[in-house]
Design an enzyme around this catalytic site. Structure first.
Site: not given
Lengths: 431, 431
Positions: A208, A210, A216-217, A354, A357, A405
């Site tokens: 990712r 980002e 937390r990423h 989370e 998903s 995570r």
């Protein structure tokens, strides 16, 4: 004794009275007066080694790699009731001056410094424990799924069509083409269900791009992906995830009690994970916590409050949030039969964060094309994926768990980087 | 009966006389006269379903996904001695017109066409079997190593320092930096040995930007990587690889006999893999096959001849080629003590094709720096890797197995792309 068979520290109790060869790192060494003490560490534990006479003269730096020969004797001075009377000591690799002291119970060292000197910091018992547990966690995950008839798959991380989100991808030149790094194995795991394997899983990195650093990423992380064919409904997917997690945590407890003790963590135990719809969760946040939620989702703060709510009300570390609206779920998500504005989807929260998903997917080609179009996406850009539905793919659904995570939440780590041996964030590419 | 619990085809013999629900794909359908026959396929096998009256009127395309309800009855007309008297049939997903017939014993379809329609071609029993075997192969690999005290590691594929070969890398922009895709986890697995785990393995993709297409190379493939600390010599590394392979093949035989039969393949069996030095191999090629070899290596043709030679002479599918010269091995390879122009390294050939490179590594920082410099490499470009040796890393060595390559040789596939669900080569990024 240079080439005698090595005995592991965990096996020493079986060799009392015998001469053995041990190998490991020098965790501590005190050479004072007539007798010295060397605390040896190997991957299985710690052992006190007693140095006398010329053995007590050898100059050894902490964290050097040594081979020690000697006789194992009973003692009541050490926890495992045994120590080594050293007759020979060889330095196999010498440590330089260390950037910080590693042999303390609690390290008082900043995270960046720990990550910069990762080979050293990983030797600390509490840090080492994280990755031993991670390894067993993944083993439990694998064992359970294969017992349940799943096939382990390997799908490409170099892809060209159909980034799920459209943004946040790392792109690069692949010979004369443009390619990017897969954000998830989503399309491929669905295709492998349809290819006749029915039940598949993958353990692989995802990417990712980002641009924000957060605690937390990560920009590269390991995704534990599961996809199940011939489901009746999305509840079956949640049930499977619940069973996987039950098994995995129990497996970790059976194989890593020492490491769990080191980290002062126990495994979560539950009967049934509570479920609430997103609308219910948002209403609870509004009524009880006076918090607004973003349209069709929970924010970090909301996840935390719902985590506290289910912990207080049901004693549960976990909660499934269900029925997200179509607007906030990907184009392949199955619409809910009763309310087609909603989807048969879920997130799993663990300790207010989370970790998953999941959902049921659309499995009929016509509906899939319509769903892409409703989202304003051009089906031609996803041709290889969509075309595979022409061969008939059974009803299916699945989920993905971010490994770092879930480890972070399980082991109560303050930062997801602690759950990655060599984390990748916007700034960090080294080591 | 829409939501009754599904019975798998492999379980049908336990339900004779009972009404059951089966789900799967329509492999064949013949609806002639009063009675029709539908051959149903699920992930566990095939079952004949008998259609009468209105069930025989339903229009169903081959490869559609169906749910059939009926009573299981004994018969002597099918191999498993059971067939289903269908009372209800539901189409769960309809297949379009297929690009080729998939229900033949032998497919007469070009590889490109098979790969373009991968979800369909993977349904063929012989193609499906490849990936079921692959999944079990990796499971056996994992089980064995964890029994032997190895820790499974996850290391980054986005890297910045020290491409092993220097060339053949995919590069891309990582935020404001330049990064590339890892060619191997070599440096990281060594670092994890030194981080105290001692014995580690990784199962992950690696990337080679090689511009030529060949029948035995992929640009993205799965590497099964092993690294072992506290070894005495390189022979221990070869011994470990031999034990891993013994276990894995046996494991595959125990779990995939049906798939092995489908592919008409048996597992290799051996007592001890023969070893020869590279110099010996080159001499054999010169004397017996009148073939010159490249300096310090074997070429494809040479590997093939040596494969034939050991098969004839020792009855072995495998041979270790040892003692490659320093000039043709990477800078981290341990020089041989007796002849420092050579290294303690090896390749493993399987049926005349290299499937592994391995060796002992240099574990002392000073020697490592010198070796980099001798190769004309700048140690500063490998700083994070080299620095980790300052913390003392034990003597160690390891190997990597190309998963698709070993599967190709094991299953006698003509092209390595057949051993990859979604292969990546210079031209192929889809599906």
């Amino acid at each position: 004794m240079e080439s005698s068979k090595r005995v592991l520290i965990s096996e020493c109790e079986l060799f009392i009275g015998k001469e053995v060869v041990l190998k490991g790192w020098v965790k501590k060494i005190r050479q004072l007066g007539k007798v010295g003490f060397l605390l040896l560490r190997d991957r299985t534990g710690l052992l006190q080694c007693v140095l006398e006479q010329e053995q007590n003269q050898v100059k050894i730096e902490t964290e050097s790699v040594v081979q020690v020969t000697g006789i194992l004797v009973k003692t009541d001075k050490t926890a495992n009731g045994v120590e080594l009377q050293v007759s020979e000591i060889l330095v196999l690799a010498e440590a330089d001056l260390l950037p910080f002291e590693i042999n303390k119970k609690k390290l008082n060292v900043g995270l960046d410094h720990l990550l910069n000197h990762r080979v050293l910091s990983l030797r600390h018992e509490q840090i080492n424990a994280i990755f031993t547990i991670q390894s067993m966690f993944v083993k439990g995950f694998t064992d359970f799924l294969m017992q349940e008839g799943f096939t382990r798959i390997f799908t490409p991380k170099i892809v060209s069509q159909g980034a799920e989100g459209g943004a946040n991808v790392f792109t690069f030149n692949y010979f004369d083409k443009s390619a990017y790094l897969a954000q998830s194995p989503q399309f491929y795991k669905q295709m492998m269900v349809g290819a006749g394997f029915e039940r598949v899983f993958e353990i692989a990195p995802v990417y990712r791009a980002e641009e924000h650093n957060s605690s937390r990423h990560l920009n590269e992380y390991i995704s534990l992906d599961v996809e199940i064919g011939f489901i009746e409904n999305v509840e079956e997917v949640m049930e499977m995830e619940e069973r996987v997690l039950q098994y995995v945590f129990q497996y970790v407890k059976e194989h890593c009690q020492k490491q769990l003790d080191e980290l002062q963590v126990d495994i979560p135990v539950w009967n049934e994970i509570p479920k609430m719809t997103l609308a219910e969760a948002q209403a609870i946040l509004k009524e009880i916590y006076q918090k607004d939620s973003p349209e069709g989702d929970l924010n970090t703060e909301g996840e935390k409050c719902i985590g506290n709510y289910v912990k207080d009300k049901y004693g549960s570390d976990f909660v499934f949030i269900t029925n997200y609206p179509r607007a906030t779920r990907p184009m392949y998500t199955m619409p809910n039969k009763e309310n087609p504005e909603l989807t048969d989807s879920f997130d799993l929260l663990y300790k207010g964060s989370e970790i998953t998903s999941g959902g049921q997917r659309i499995h009929r080609k016509g509906e899939l094309i319509a769903s892409f179009q409703e989202k304003g996406l051009n089906p031609n850009e996803f041709k290889a994926y969509i075309d595979s539905f022409a061969y008939a793919i059974p009803p299916h659904g699945g989920f993905g768990i971010g490994l770092e995570r879930i480890m972070m939440k399980f082991l109560n780590l303050g930062n997801i980087r602690e759950a990655s041996a060599f984390p990748r964030d916007c700034d960090r590419l080294i080591p």
